[in-house]
Scaffold this active site. Structure first.
Site, PDB file in Angstrom:
ATOM      1  N   HIS A 100       0.872  -1.195   0.000  1.00 24.70           N
ATOM      2  CA  HIS A 100       0.000   0.000   0.000  1.00 24.70           C
ATOM      3  C   HIS A 100       0.896   1.228   0.000  1.00 24.70           C
ATOM      4  O   HIS A 100       1.501   1.572   1.017  1.00 24.70           O
ATOM      5  CB  HIS A 100      -0.896   0.017   1.243  1.00 24.70           C
ATOM      6  CG  HIS A 100      -1.839   1.182   1.284  1.00 24.70           C
ATOM      7  ND1 HIS A 100      -3.193   1.038   1.477  1.00 24.70           N
ATOM      8  CD2 HIS A 100      -1.641   2.518   1.164  1.00 24.70           C
ATOM      9  CE1 HIS A 100      -3.779   2.216   1.469  1.00 24.70           C
ATOM     10  NE2 HIS A 100      -2.851   3.148   1.287  1.00 24.70           N
ATOM     11  N   HIS A 122       1.575   5.381  -1.662  1.00 18.31           N
ATOM     12  CA  HIS A 122       1.237   6.569  -2.460  1.00 18.31           C
ATOM     13  C   HIS A 122       2.544   7.154  -2.976  1.00 18.31           C
ATOM     14  O   HIS A 122       3.417   7.495  -2.168  1.00 18.31           O
ATOM     15  CB  HIS A 122       0.539   7.623  -1.603  1.00 18.31           C
ATOM     16  CG  HIS A 122      -0.744   7.141  -0.998  1.00 18.31           C
ATOM     17  ND1 HIS A 122      -1.969   7.362  -1.577  1.00 18.31           N
ATOM     18  CD2 HIS A 122      -0.986   6.439   0.131  1.00 18.31           C
ATOM     19  CE1 HIS A 122      -2.915   6.818  -0.817  1.00 18.31           C
ATOM     20  NE2 HIS A 122      -2.347   6.239   0.224  1.00 18.31           N
ATOM     21  N   LYS A 144      -9.204  -0.336  -5.777  1.00 17.77           N
ATOM     22  CA  LYS A 144      -9.255   0.362  -4.491  1.00 17.77           C
ATOM     23  C   LYS A 144     -10.638   0.965  -4.257  1.00 17.77           C
ATOM     24  O   LYS A 144     -11.145   1.715  -5.096  1.00 17.77           O
ATOM     25  CB  LYS A 144      -8.201   1.477  -4.483  1.00 17.77           C
ATOM     26  CG  LYS A 144      -8.219   2.326  -3.226  1.00 17.77           C
ATOM     27  CD  LYS A 144      -7.698   1.577  -2.021  1.00 17.77           C
ATOM     28  CE  LYS A 144      -7.951   2.346  -0.732  1.00 17.77           C
ATOM     29  NZ  LYS A 144      -6.762   2.614   0.035  1.00 17.77           N
ATOM     30  N   HIS A 161     -10.462   1.098   1.901  1.00 16.20           N
ATOM     31  CA  HIS A 161     -10.278   2.108   2.947  1.00 16.20           C
ATOM     32  C   HIS A 161     -11.488   1.972   3.859  1.00 16.20           C
ATOM     33  O   HIS A 161     -12.580   2.435   3.530  1.00 16.20           O
ATOM     34  CB  HIS A 161     -10.170   3.523   2.364  1.00 16.20           C
ATOM     35  CG  HIS A 161      -9.897   4.547   3.420  1.00 16.20           C
ATOM     36  ND1 HIS A 161      -8.692   5.182   3.570  1.00 16.20           N
ATOM     37  CD2 HIS A 161     -10.683   5.001   4.436  1.00 16.20           C
ATOM     38  CE1 HIS A 161      -8.738   5.991   4.617  1.00 16.20           C
ATOM     39  NE2 HIS A 161      -9.937   5.905   5.158  1.00 16.20           N
ATOM     40  N   HIS A 174      -4.538  -0.658   6.018  1.00  9.93           N
ATOM     41  CA  HIS A 174      -4.104   0.124   7.191  1.00  9.93           C
ATOM     42  C   HIS A 174      -5.073   0.044   8.373  1.00  9.93           C
ATOM     43  O   HIS A 174      -5.602   1.061   8.824  1.00  9.93           O
ATOM     44  CB  HIS A 174      -3.844   1.588   6.819  1.00  9.93           C
ATOM     45  CG  HIS A 174      -4.852   2.239   5.895  1.00  9.93           C
ATOM     46  ND1 HIS A 174      -6.201   2.251   6.147  1.00  9.93           N
ATOM     47  CD2 HIS A 174      -4.676   2.897   4.723  1.00  9.93           C
ATOM     48  CE1 HIS A 174      -6.800   2.895   5.176  1.00  9.93           C
ATOM     49  NE2 HIS A 174      -5.916   3.291   4.299  1.00  9.93           N
ATOM     50  N   ASP A 231       1.486   2.707   3.494  1.00  8.64           N
ATOM     51  CA  ASP A 231       0.658   3.907   3.361  1.00  8.64           C
ATOM     52  C   ASP A 231       1.526   5.158   3.438  1.00  8.64           C
ATOM     53  O   ASP A 231       1.059   6.208   3.901  1.00  8.64           O
ATOM     54  CB  ASP A 231      -0.461   3.946   4.416  1.00  8.64           C
ATOM     55  CG  ASP A 231      -1.587   4.898   3.998  1.00  8.64           C
ATOM     56  OD1 ASP A 231      -1.633   5.284   2.815  1.00  8.64           O
ATOM     57  OD2 ASP A 231      -2.406   5.260   4.859  1.00  8.64           O
TER      58      ASP A 231
HETATM   59  O1  DOR Z   1      -3.338   9.377   5.684  1.00 10.81           O
HETATM   60  C1  DOR Z   1      -3.713   9.089   4.553  1.00 10.81           C
HETATM   61  N1  DOR Z   1      -3.164   9.655   3.463  1.00 10.81           N
HETATM   62  N2  DOR Z   1      -4.721   8.224   4.420  1.00 10.81           N
HETATM   63  C2  DOR Z   1      -5.272   7.983   3.221  1.00 10.81           C
HETATM   64  O2  DOR Z   1      -6.190   7.212   3.172  1.00 10.81           O
HETATM   65  C3  DOR Z   1      -4.831   8.724   2.024  1.00 10.81           C
HETATM   66  C4  DOR Z   1      -3.463   9.185   2.164  1.00 10.81           C
HETATM   67  C5  DOR Z   1      -3.089  10.207   1.110  1.00 10.81           C
HETATM   68  O3  DOR Z   1      -3.340   9.980  -0.072  1.00 10.81           O
HETATM   69  O4  DOR Z   1      -2.504  11.221   1.468  1.00 10.81           O
HETATM   70 ZN    ZN Z   2      -3.322   5.123   1.628  1.00  7.07          ZN
END
Ligand code: DOR
Ligand code: ZN
Length: 363
Positions: free
Chosen positions: A15, A17, A101, A138, A176, A249
């Site tokens: 997971h 980003h 997702k 989520h 998460h 995450d």
């Molecule tokens: O803390 C987070 N940041 N939780 C999420 O679900 C998205 C993520 C983000 O894209 O910044």
């Molecule tokens: Zn995330």
């Protein structure tokens, strides 16, 4: 001086980003230096909703991988109420995507195009169940009447249990998880339900964010909960149960967007994830379970072979120091501070002897 050593299969991040543009180029190397593969979150602006978007985004990520890093992005599509089941099926069967997702609309960063009514996505979910495509969830309700600290537990009761009854074959990753209710639900469910755990939720509880002032760099979603939940997450991580695996995450935001009257959710943990994990697993007396958590369980759930390559972590008497801030070209980016010194260092010079198979731990 080295006081401990850990050799494990190269881990994967289930997971992650990595954003786009300058932020992608700044953030990605911190993941690709350590991980062989990562499930890439699709919550860009606009989101990655079609196979065409996913292909283009994958190409941009691959172009941003530094020379010498061996890294494969595993793409996902962002589920909307107009997602086409045929597009999903084709993207999965051709190997373009690894999962879908589900963001409840409004639950988190860039989730506005997410799902408001689960009935509207049933045809996609049924097709996914048939094909074995994992759904990354989520798991928080967005009902304004539900306290933010309860949103995960309520999601399990109101949404997840019903979804599993309606589509029992659907393979689900509760992303998460942050609560003992989440741990218990996953533990008691069938083999098709798994969960990712983040390093930050193993390290902090909600005090880190709120005691002594509001600390926006400890704000993420789902929000960190009280201590008993952190304890439950740690137990799950080291338990050797294949349903729990690493999803960092890691979610970079420029400082200007975090340090604001309405700061964004997300922590940038990629640079010190492995050091934090080794620290936590050692504290829990579970270093021998780190490889299963970071390198084996996730691959097995995603029906992929584990990585053959090994990495080495060494415990030194000098703390592992990553820059506190990184200049991204889109503003400064603060690296997650666990609040204690980290002594486990990735050994970037390590090359396993050919044929070295056994995982070693010494501490
Ligand atoms: O803390 C987070 N940041 N939780 C999420 O679900 C998205 C993520 C983000 O894209 O910044
Ligand atoms: Zn995330």
């Amino acid at each position: 001086m080295t006081t401990g050593e850990l050799i494990l299969r190269r881990p994967d991040d289930w997971h992650l980003h990595v954003r786009d543009g300058a932020m992608l180029r700044a953030a990605l190397p911190h993941s690709s230096a350590n991980f062989r593969r990562a499930i890439i979150m699709p919550n860009l602006v606009p989101p990655v909703t079609t196979s065409q978007d996913a292909r283009a985004y994958r190409d941009r990520i691959v172009a941003a991988v530094p020379d010498g890093h061996d890294f494969s992005p595993l793409m996902t599509l962002y589920l909307t109420e107009t997602t086409c089941p045929d597009d999903v099926a084709c993207a999965f069967e051709t190997g373009l995507i690894s999962a879908i997702k589900l963001y409840p609309a409004g639950a988190t960063t860039n989730s506005d195009r997410g799902v408001r009514d689960i009935d509207h996505v049933m045809p996609v979910l049924e097709r996914m169940a048939l094909l074995g495509i994992p759904l990354c969830v989520h798991g928080e309700v967005t009902d304004p009447d539900i306290d933010i600290f309860d949103r995960e537990a309520v999601f399990i009761d109101r949404v997840l249990r019903r979804l599993c009854e309606r589509v029992p074959e659907l393979r689900i990753v509760m992303e998460h998880i942050t609560t003992e209710e989440g741990v218990q639900y996953v533990w008691e469910s069938g083999e098709n339900i798994a969960a990712t755990l983040t390093p930050h939720h193993l390290v902090i509880n909600r005090n880190a964010m709120l005691v002594g002032g509001i600390r926006p760099h400890y704000y993420c979603l789902p929000v960190a909960k009280r201590e008993k939940h952190r304890v439950a997450l740690r137990r799950a991580a080291v338990a050797g149960n294949g349903k729990f695996f690493l999803g960092t995450d890691s979610a970079p935001h420029p400082d200007g967007r975090k340090e604001s009257a309405c700061g964004c959710a997300g922590m940038f943990t990629a640079p010190n994830t492995l050091s934090c994990l080794a620290h936590v697993f050692e504290e829990e007396g579970g270093l021998d379970q780190l490889e299963a958590f970071a390198s084996l369980n996730g691959a097995a759930f995603y029906r992929l072979a584990p990585n053959e390559e090994r990495i080495r972590l060494v415990k030194k008497t000098m703390p592992f120091d990553v820059s506190a801030k990184i200049d991204t070209g889109e503003g400064m980016l603060t690296v997650f501070d666990p609040g204690f010194a980290l002594y486990w260092h990735p050994d970037r010079t390590y090359r396993a002897d050919p044929g070295e198979a056994a995982t070693k731990t010494r501490s």
